[in-house]
Design a protein around this motif. Structure first.
Motif, PDB file in Angstrom:
ATOM      1  N   GLU A  39       0.711  -1.015  -0.205  1.00  0.00           N
ATOM      2  CA  GLU A  39       0.198   0.402  -0.080  1.00  0.00           C
ATOM      3  C   GLU A  39       0.377   1.194  -0.483  1.00  0.00           C
ATOM      4  OE1 GLU A  39      -2.230  -0.840   3.024  1.00  0.00           O
ATOM      5  OE2 GLU A  39      -4.711  -1.791   1.969  1.00  0.00           O
ATOM      6  N   LEU A  40       2.021   1.311   0.413  1.00  0.00           N
ATOM      7  CA  LEU A  40       2.893   1.885   0.568  1.00  0.00           C
ATOM      8  C   LEU A  40       3.851   2.175  -1.171  1.00  0.00           C
ATOM      9  CD1 LEU A  40       3.924   2.637   4.369  1.00  0.00           C
ATOM     10  CD2 LEU A  40       1.847   3.810   3.205  1.00  0.00           C
ATOM     11  N   GLY A  41       3.689   1.441  -1.373  1.00  0.00           N
ATOM     12  CA  GLY A  41       4.745   1.519  -3.099  1.00  0.00           C
ATOM     13  C   GLY A  41       5.755   0.845  -3.090  1.00  0.00           C
ATOM     14  N   PHE A  42       5.914  -0.798  -2.176  1.00  0.00           N
ATOM     15  CA  PHE A  42       7.967  -0.465  -2.103  1.00  0.00           C
ATOM     16  C   PHE A  42       7.476  -1.772  -2.985  1.00  0.00           C
ATOM     17  CE2 PHE A  42       7.853   2.843   1.242  1.00  0.00           C
ATOM     18  CZ  PHE A  42       9.005   3.298   1.479  1.00  0.00           C
ATOM     19  N   TRP A  43       6.274  -2.421  -3.047  1.00  0.00           N
ATOM     20  CA  TRP A  43       6.537  -3.180  -3.543  1.00  0.00           C
ATOM     21  C   TRP A  43       6.730  -3.269  -5.317  1.00  0.00           C
ATOM     22  CZ3 TRP A  43       1.926  -8.187  -3.017  1.00  0.00           C
ATOM     23  CH2 TRP A  43       2.356  -9.129  -4.015  1.00  0.00           C
ATOM     24  N   ARG A  44       7.415  -3.953  -5.876  1.00  0.00           N
ATOM     25  CA  ARG A  44       7.562  -3.220  -7.557  1.00  0.00           C
ATOM     26  C   ARG A  44       8.401  -4.322  -8.160  1.00  0.00           C
ATOM     27  NH1 ARG A  44      11.153   2.318  -5.020  1.00  0.00           N
ATOM     28  NH2 ARG A  44       9.363   3.206  -4.354  1.00  0.00           N
ATOM     29  N   ASP A  45       8.275  -4.251  -9.521  1.00  0.00           N
ATOM     30  CA  ASP A  45       8.752  -5.631 -10.089  1.00  0.00           C
ATOM     31  C   ASP A  45       9.624  -6.553  -9.955  1.00  0.00           C
ATOM     32  OD1 ASP A  45       7.048  -4.545 -11.985  1.00  0.00           O
ATOM     33  OD2 ASP A  45       7.941  -3.307 -13.523  1.00  0.00           O
ATOM     34  N   PHE A  46      10.659  -6.786  -9.352  1.00  0.00           N
ATOM     35  CA  PHE A  46      11.408  -6.969  -8.811  1.00  0.00           C
ATOM     36  C   PHE A  46      11.071  -8.409  -8.036  1.00  0.00           C
ATOM     37  CE2 PHE A  46      11.057  -4.968  -5.167  1.00  0.00           C
ATOM     38  CZ  PHE A  46      11.270  -5.238  -4.021  1.00  0.00           C
ATOM     39  N   TYR A  47      10.024  -7.961  -7.316  1.00  0.00           N
ATOM     40  CA  TYR A  47       9.383  -9.168  -6.211  1.00  0.00           C
ATOM     41  C   TYR A  47       8.502  -9.439  -7.025  1.00  0.00           C
ATOM     42  CZ  TYR A  47       7.661 -11.399  -2.110  1.00  0.00           C
ATOM     43  OH  TYR A  47       7.024 -12.375  -0.575  1.00  0.00           O
ATOM     44  N   ILE A  48       8.573 -10.660  -7.209  1.00  0.00           N
ATOM     45  CA  ILE A  48       7.899 -12.424  -8.073  1.00  0.00           C
ATOM     46  C   ILE A  48       7.144 -13.046  -6.784  1.00  0.00           C
ATOM     47  CG2 ILE A  48       7.385 -12.979 -10.089  1.00  0.00           C
ATOM     48  CD1 ILE A  48       9.751 -11.396 -11.003  1.00  0.00           C
ATOM     49  N   PRO A  49       6.071 -13.263  -6.503  1.00  0.00           N
ATOM     50  CA  PRO A  49       5.468 -14.579  -5.992  1.00  0.00           C
ATOM     51  C   PRO A  49       5.312 -15.348  -6.660  1.00  0.00           C
ATOM     52  CG  PRO A  49       4.130 -12.777  -5.505  1.00  0.00           C
ATOM     53  CD  PRO A  49       5.245 -12.198  -6.462  1.00  0.00           C
ATOM     54  N   VAL A 187      23.024  -3.755  -4.944  1.00  0.00           N
ATOM     55  CA  VAL A 187      22.392  -2.369  -5.873  1.00  0.00           C
ATOM     56  C   VAL A 187      21.461  -2.116  -5.947  1.00  0.00           C
ATOM     57  CG1 VAL A 187      23.156  -0.794  -7.578  1.00  0.00           C
ATOM     58  CG2 VAL A 187      24.665  -2.586  -6.696  1.00  0.00           C
ATOM     59  N   ASN A 188      20.670  -0.946  -5.264  1.00  0.00           N
ATOM     60  CA  ASN A 188      19.240   0.060  -5.529  1.00  0.00           C
ATOM     61  C   ASN A 188      18.464  -0.974  -4.306  1.00  0.00           C
ATOM     62  OD1 ASN A 188      19.293   1.639  -7.400  1.00  0.00           O
ATOM     63  ND2 ASN A 188      19.419   0.710  -9.558  1.00  0.00           N
ATOM     64  N   TYR A 189      18.897  -1.714  -3.328  1.00  0.00           N
ATOM     65  CA  TYR A 189      18.072  -1.959  -2.277  1.00  0.00           C
ATOM     66  C   TYR A 189      17.252  -1.552  -1.291  1.00  0.00           C
ATOM     67  CZ  TYR A 189      19.048  -5.730   1.610  1.00  0.00           C
ATOM     68  OH  TYR A 189      17.657  -7.041   2.376  1.00  0.00           O
ATOM     69  N   GLY A 190      16.807   0.153  -2.278  1.00  0.00           N
ATOM     70  CA  GLY A 190      15.503   0.194  -1.270  1.00  0.00           C
ATOM     71  C   GLY A 190      14.486  -0.136  -1.068  1.00  0.00           C
ATOM     72  N   PRO A 191      13.674  -0.507  -2.116  1.00  0.00           N
ATOM     73  CA  PRO A 191      12.455  -1.169  -1.640  1.00  0.00           C
ATOM     74  C   PRO A 191      12.409  -2.093  -0.483  1.00  0.00           C
ATOM     75  CG  PRO A 191      12.617  -0.817  -4.192  1.00  0.00           C
ATOM     76  CD  PRO A 191      13.980  -0.771  -3.703  1.00  0.00           C
ATOM     77  N   ILE A 192      13.453  -3.693  -0.536  1.00  0.00           N
ATOM     78  CA  ILE A 192      13.131  -4.610   0.314  1.00  0.00           C
ATOM     79  C   ILE A 192      14.127  -3.463   1.657  1.00  0.00           C
ATOM     80  CG2 ILE A 192      14.470  -6.387   1.156  1.00  0.00           C
ATOM     81  CD1 ILE A 192      14.381  -7.215  -1.865  1.00  0.00           C
ATOM     82  N   LEU A 193      14.993  -2.931   1.682  1.00  0.00           N
ATOM     83  CA  LEU A 193      15.377  -1.925   2.772  1.00  0.00           C
ATOM     84  C   LEU A 193      13.852  -1.852   3.426  1.00  0.00           C
ATOM     85  CD1 LEU A 193      17.365  -0.828   4.712  1.00  0.00           C
ATOM     86  CD2 LEU A 193      17.535   1.241   3.573  1.00  0.00           C
ATOM     87  N   ALA A 194      13.147  -0.682   2.349  1.00  0.00           N
ATOM     88  CA  ALA A 194      11.721   0.223   3.673  1.00  0.00           C
ATOM     89  C   ALA A 194      11.082  -1.517   3.951  1.00  0.00           C
ATOM     90  CB  ALA A 194      11.124   0.854   1.549  1.00  0.00           C
ATOM     91  N   PHE A 195      10.794  -2.578   3.353  1.00  0.00           N
ATOM     92  CA  PHE A 195      10.131  -3.606   3.907  1.00  0.00           C
ATOM     93  C   PHE A 195      10.593  -3.885   5.952  1.00  0.00           C
ATOM     94  CE2 PHE A 195       9.426  -8.081   5.515  1.00  0.00           C
ATOM     95  CZ  PHE A 195       8.332  -8.610   5.521  1.00  0.00           C
ATOM     96  N   TYR A 196      12.343  -3.573   6.143  1.00  0.00           N
ATOM     97  CA  TYR A 196      12.348  -3.982   7.432  1.00  0.00           C
ATOM     98  C   TYR A 196      12.070  -2.599   8.270  1.00  0.00           C
ATOM     99  CZ  TYR A 196      15.022  -7.934   5.471  1.00  0.00           C
ATOM    100  OH  TYR A 196      15.551  -9.088   5.807  1.00  0.00           O
ATOM    101  N   GLY A 197      12.146  -1.597   7.075  1.00  0.00           N
ATOM    102  CA  GLY A 197      12.131  -0.133   7.940  1.00  0.00           C
ATOM    103  C   GLY A 197      10.388  -0.145   8.786  1.00  0.00           C
ATOM    104  N   LEU A 198       9.780  -0.313   7.871  1.00  0.00           N
ATOM    105  CA  LEU A 198       7.738  -0.629   8.147  1.00  0.00           C
ATOM    106  C   LEU A 198       7.555  -1.327   9.450  1.00  0.00           C
ATOM    107  CD1 LEU A 198       6.566  -0.367   3.889  1.00  0.00           C
ATOM    108  CD2 LEU A 198       6.334   1.275   5.728  1.00  0.00           C
ATOM    109  N   TYR A 199       8.090  -2.575   9.075  1.00  0.00           N
ATOM    110  CA  TYR A 199       7.991  -3.700  10.295  1.00  0.00           C
ATOM    111  C   TYR A 199       8.875  -3.915  11.498  1.00  0.00           C
ATOM    112  CZ  TYR A 199       5.057  -4.397   6.493  1.00  0.00           C
ATOM    113  OH  TYR A 199       3.902  -4.861   5.672  1.00  0.00           O
ATOM    114  N   ALA A 200      10.070  -4.104  10.694  1.00  0.00           N
ATOM    115  CA  ALA A 200      11.409  -4.280  11.770  1.00  0.00           C
ATOM    116  C   ALA A 200      11.530  -3.072  12.809  1.00  0.00           C
ATOM    117  CB  ALA A 200      12.323  -4.753  11.644  1.00  0.00           C
ATOM    118  N   TYR A 201      12.233  -1.394  12.154  1.00  0.00           N
ATOM    119  CA  TYR A 201      12.764  -0.768  12.931  1.00  0.00           C
ATOM    120  C   TYR A 201      12.842   0.500  12.418  1.00  0.00           C
ATOM    121  CZ  TYR A 201      16.181  -4.519  13.036  1.00  0.00           C
ATOM    122  OH  TYR A 201      16.689  -5.568  13.317  1.00  0.00           O
TER     123      TYR A 201
END
Length: 217
Positions: A39-49, A187-201
């Protein structure tokens, strides 16, 4: 006769399947909830279930994180495997194995290597595909108060993930930043780092305008 399940992948933009994914992860993966990340826009094309469904219920998943890795000074295309899990009542049927085989088949020719962070109770699962155990290190700063005492003149503020301006700021820094190590960096780790920012830290990301930096502290 083994029951057949429906396979879907890369369904971020399909509301029904995406909602099933949001309902699946807390039940299969220790309460993990991906809804806010999306919802906050961090799930992007690189993450594929890669997922299996029993009618309208998602029952098993292996996700691909496509990455550009800096390893010993060289850049490689790589895949991090994540969100690997199966609902308890569907375990021991080879569903994760089926999804793992599909992921490895799809990415074998396009990725230099695969890696993941495995829980202690599944360390015997991944060597079946050639994975090997590597030591992970955690570094601790014993006297962080020294930073604030010596840099007291610097102005800083905590990042608020629920303000779009703060998320845009984070995106800009994450896109510009270099890996913190040439030994094993992303390189360009932002969206995954944001996951830890939202849930862990959520309260540990600080913006320092004078340093033109965001520091995780």
């Amino acid at each position: 006769m083994q029951k057949e399940f429906t396979f879907h992948k890369n369904f971020r933009n399909q509301p029904r399947l995406r909602e099933n994914f949001f309902q699946f992860t807390p039940k299969a993966l220790y309460g993990a909830d991906f809804r806010l990340w999306y919802e906050l826009g961090f799930w992007r094309d690189f993450y594929i279930p890669y997922s299996l469904f029993d009618k309208n219920e998602m029952i098993s998943n292996v996700s691909v994180c496509e990455m550009r890795i800096l390893l010993n000074g060289e850049k490689f295309n790589a895949v991090q495997l994540a969100t690997v899990g199966t609902l308890p009542k569907f375990r021991n049927r080879g569903l994760s194995r089926r999804l793992m085989n599909q992921v490895l088949q799809d990415y074998d020719k396009h990725s230099a290597f695969f890696f993941l962070f495995g829980n202690e109770d599944v360390l015997d699962f991944y060597p079946k595909w050639g994975f090997r155990k590597v030591e992970e290190f955690c570094f601790v700063w014993k006297k962080p108060s020294q930073f604030f005492s010596t840099r007291a003149s610097l102005v800083y503020r905590a990042l608020n993930w629920f303000q779009k301006s703060n998320r845009d700021l984070f995106d800009r820094y994450a896109t510009m930043s270099l890996p913190v190590t040439n030994r094993f960096g992303v390189v360009n780790y932002g969206p995954i780092l944001a996951f830890y920012g939202l849930y862990a830290y959520p309260n540990d990301f600080y913006h320092f305008p004078e340093l033109d930096a965001i520091i995780v502290f």
